[in-house]
Design an enzyme around this catalytic site. Sequence first.
Site, PDB file in Angstrom:
ATOM      1  N   HIS A  36     -15.359 -33.488 -40.100  1.00 24.26           N
ATOM      2  CA  HIS A  36     -14.946 -32.503 -39.325  1.00 24.26           C
ATOM      3  C   HIS A  36     -15.183 -32.409 -37.668  1.00 24.26           C
ATOM      4  O   HIS A  36     -16.342 -31.696 -37.694  1.00 24.26           O
ATOM      5  CB  HIS A  36     -14.582 -31.348 -39.975  1.00 24.26           C
ATOM      6  CG  HIS A  36     -13.929 -31.252 -41.125  1.00 24.26           C
ATOM      7  ND1 HIS A  36     -13.743 -30.461 -42.310  1.00 24.26           N
ATOM      8  CD2 HIS A  36     -13.005 -32.465 -41.795  1.00 24.26           C
ATOM      9  CE1 HIS A  36     -13.155 -31.016 -43.399  1.00 24.26           C
ATOM     10  NE2 HIS A  36     -12.546 -32.174 -43.022  1.00 24.26           N
TER      11      HIS A  36
ATOM     12  N   SER B 264     -18.284 -31.669 -43.534  1.00 25.41           N
ATOM     13  CA  SER B 264     -17.789 -30.849 -42.436  1.00 25.41           C
ATOM     14  C   SER B 264     -18.972 -30.096 -41.952  1.00 25.41           C
ATOM     15  O   SER B 264     -19.925 -30.947 -41.513  1.00 25.41           O
ATOM     16  CB  SER B 264     -16.617 -29.918 -43.194  1.00 25.41           C
ATOM     17  OG  SER B 264     -16.137 -28.965 -42.153  1.00 25.41           O
TER      18      SER B 264
ATOM     19  N   ASP C 263     -12.050 -29.173 -48.611  1.00 23.65           N
ATOM     20  CA  ASP C 263     -11.179 -30.302 -48.354  1.00 23.65           C
ATOM     21  C   ASP C 263     -11.742 -31.717 -49.092  1.00 23.65           C
ATOM     22  O   ASP C 263     -12.838 -31.894 -48.827  1.00 23.65           O
ATOM     23  CB  ASP C 263     -11.241 -30.708 -46.543  1.00 23.65           C
ATOM     24  CG  ASP C 263     -10.365 -31.987 -46.164  1.00 23.65           C
ATOM     25  OD1 ASP C 263      -9.567 -32.457 -47.005  1.00 23.65           O
ATOM     26  OD2 ASP C 263     -10.977 -32.352 -45.245  1.00 23.65           O
TER      27      ASP C 263
END
Length: 353
Positions: free
Chosen positions: A200, A173, A293
Amino acid sequence: MTNRKIKILIADDSLTVRNFLVKVFSLDPGIEVIGTAIDGQEAIEFVKKNRPDIITMDINMPRLDGFEATLKIMQENPIPIVIVSGDYNTTDTAKTFKALECGAVAILPRPVGVGNPDFDETVHRFVSNVKLLSEVKVIRRWNRIYNSSVTQENPNTIKDITQPIRIITLGASAGGPLVLQQILKNIPSNISVPILIVQHLDVEFAQGYADWLNIQSNIPIKIAKDGDILTAGVAYMAPGNHHIGVKAYNTILVSKDSKEKGHRPSVAFMFRSVREVFRNQVLAIILSGMGDDGAEELKLLKDKGAITIAQDFDSSLIHGMPGEAIRIGAASYILSPDQIIQFIKRNVSLSIK
């Protein structure tokens, strides 16, 4: 708890955009815009006399563009810099990612206009990301990127493995784009397995990011399509706003199932998918990023016998995702990007006979 407001400098040559961003930030009582600059040179001069917590930076500006301004500020007065883009032309977004090499911490899309039905959602996401990124310790990051004395691999840390690896998965991310670039440009071109990537990103930036990676990567980077046949030596990236996984040993799954942990694509979805198909013959790597995540799913992969790696604290821009993986015992190894590269070279490229 402190009530100190986050101080922001806005650098953009468009008066309309500057006023719009001032309005957007004024909606959050925890933010104070302490200045605006019409070009990169003004931003540099402002930073010399003031100390914003974060700078939002445009790329295309007169006198001094966003690339040069970011590079100069990071050399002289390191401050978190976020590139704010409203141009989603694929060629231009690929160029925008070069700002990360100059020291920018992230690239964010500008919120949509006031009359747009998505205004509130895009403003909330934009402002939340800027606030989180204002806390990044950029001095440590600057030294790490531009110091030629990179982390030395510890031979006692990186051990040879004996089990076969049939796929590599990389999840990241915030802070991930530059680390992924570093890993992919050093992976052997004859690597004997396919690679899946979840980074992401806002949907507007996915193709531009893939194009940017392809410039330096040792292997081709491809935006995945549902039903693609997995090919050794090719990296498949999740398309914007879609999950990526596998249907069988040789077939890619692209899905628009519900978001997981607020994300689509989700690292969790990818890790779970490869665990179901490849079981323990997976090398799963979780890199810099906010939140958690993929951490739980990485633990399930490790419990299945797969090899799992979490990026170490010192090399992570934001240690949220790898930090949570380490906290719950999901990582077989805790490595820097250089060590991850060495691990792959020593183990994966020779794992399939």
